[in-house]
Enzyme design. Structure first.
Site, PDB file in Angstrom:
ATOM      1  N   LYS A 103      42.101  39.570  79.461  1.00 34.92           N
ATOM      2  CA  LYS A 103      43.283  39.381  80.006  1.00 34.92           C
ATOM      3  C   LYS A 103      42.910  39.111  81.630  1.00 34.92           C
ATOM      4  O   LYS A 103      41.853  39.751  82.281  1.00 34.92           O
ATOM      5  CB  LYS A 103      43.925  40.790  80.108  1.00 34.92           C
ATOM      6  CG  LYS A 103      45.235  40.971  80.324  1.00 34.92           C
ATOM      7  CD  LYS A 103      45.950  42.400  80.365  1.00 34.92           C
ATOM      8  CE  LYS A 103      47.475  42.388  80.687  1.00 34.92           C
ATOM      9  NZ  LYS A 103      47.350  43.529  81.543  1.00 34.92           N
ATOM     10  N   HIS A 105      45.454  38.748  83.995  1.00 36.34           N
ATOM     11  CA  HIS A 105      46.430  39.283  85.171  1.00 36.34           C
ATOM     12  C   HIS A 105      46.676  40.511  84.946  1.00 36.34           C
ATOM     13  O   HIS A 105      46.005  41.205  84.401  1.00 36.34           O
ATOM     14  CB  HIS A 105      47.531  38.386  84.677  1.00 36.34           C
ATOM     15  CG  HIS A 105      48.348  38.554  83.314  1.00 36.34           C
ATOM     16  ND1 HIS A 105      47.631  37.851  82.236  1.00 36.34           N
ATOM     17  CD2 HIS A 105      49.144  39.512  82.854  1.00 36.34           C
ATOM     18  CE1 HIS A 105      48.437  38.607  81.123  1.00 36.34           C
ATOM     19  NE2 HIS A 105      49.115  39.426  81.628  1.00 36.34           N
TER      20      HIS A 105
END
Ligand code: OMP
Length: 213
Positions: A103, A105
Site C-alpha cells: 500500500k 498511500h
C-alpha cells in the site's frame, strides 16, 4: 486426547473440514485425509474455532506478546482467537496481520492492527512441510520481532524436507514452540474409537508409516 480435542475433530468432520478420501497436497504427496479450514465459513464456526484455538493456547502456557495472522487464512483465525481469549480467558491480547499487496498511500506499510514486535504467536491453519510458516517468518524477522510459537489447528506430523518433522525443523531453526489443537495422532485415536469413521483407519495409518514422524 483431551475432551476439547475430541470435540474439535467431531466439529471438523461435521463441517466437512476434515475429509477422508484421496487428496494431493502442496508437497505433491497423496494423502488419505485433508483438512480444509476454509469450510469453517459461518459465524458459529468462527466463534467455536476461536474458542478451540484459545483453549489450545491456554493449555500450552507459552508466553507471548502479540498474535500474528498471516494473510489470508491466518487473519480470521487470529481475530477469532483474540476475541475468545478476551471473552473466555480474560486475556486482552494485541493482534495484527499483513496485507499481501503493498500500500503506497494513507498510513502505508504492510501490517494492519497492533505493532508486530516482541514475542510473536503466529496463528495459521495447517502445517504439513512448513513452507507457509517459513514465508511468514520473513515478515516477523523483517520487523525485528521474535517467534515465541506457532499456533495451528492441525499438525499433520509429517517429515519436512529431511528426516525431521516440519515442526522439528521450525523449532530448530526459529527456537519456537509449535502448538496445535490436534495432530495426526489424535485423528488416528479418534478413528480407532469411532464406528462410523473406523473404515478410514488403515489408509491413514499406512500414510503415517510412510511420511509420519
Ligand atoms: P506447508 O506450507 O507445507 O506446511 O502446508 C500447509 C498448507 O498446505 C496449508 O496452508 C494448506 O494450503 C495446505 N493443506 C491444507 O490446508 N490441509 C491439509 O490437510 C494439507 C495441506 C497441504 O497441502 O499439505
Amino acid at each position: 486426547m483431551k475432551d476439547y480435542q475430541k470435540d474439535f475433530i467431531s466439529f471438523a468432520i461435521d463441517r466437512g473440514v476434515l475429509k477422508f478420501g484421496e487428496f494431493t497436497l502442496k508437497s505433491g504427496r497423496t494423502s488419505p485425509y485433508f483438512f480444509n479450514a476454509g469450510l469453517f465459513n459461518k459465524g458459529s464456526d468462527l466463534a467455536k474455532l476461536g474458542r478451540f484455538y484459545a483453549a489450545a493456547l491456554m493449555d500450552a502456557k507459552v508466553e507471548f506478546d502479540v498474535l500474528f495472522g498471516p494473510a489470508y487464512k491466518g487473519i480470521p483465525i487470529a481475530t477469532a482467537t483474540a476475541v475468545a481469549l478476551y471473552d473466555h480467558h480474560q486475556k486482552d491480547t494485541p493482534y495484527c496481520f499483513n496485507r499481501k499487496e503493498k500500500k503506497d498511500h494513507g498510513e502505508g506499510g504492510n501490517l494492519v492492527g497492533s505493532e508486530l514486535n516482541g514475542k510473536v504467536m503466529l496463528v495459521d491453519d495447517v502445517i504439513t512441510a512448513g513452507t507457509a510458516i517459513r514465508e511468514s517468518m520473513e515478515i516477523v524477522e523483517a520487523n525485528g520481532a521474535s517467534l515465541a510459537g506457532v499456533l495451528i489447528a492441525l499438525d499433520r506430523q509429517e517429515k519436512g524436507k529431511g528426516e525431521l518433522s516440519a515442526i522439528q525443523e521450525v523449532e530448530r531453526d526459529f527456537g519456537a514452540t509449535i502448538i496445535s489443537i490436534v495432530g495426526l495422532n489424535d485423528i488416528i485415536e479418534f478413528l480407532k474409537d469411532d464406528p462410523e469413521f473406523n473404515q478410514h483407519l488403515p489408509k491413514v495409518q499406512a500414510y503415517r508409516e510412510q511420511y509420519g514422524v
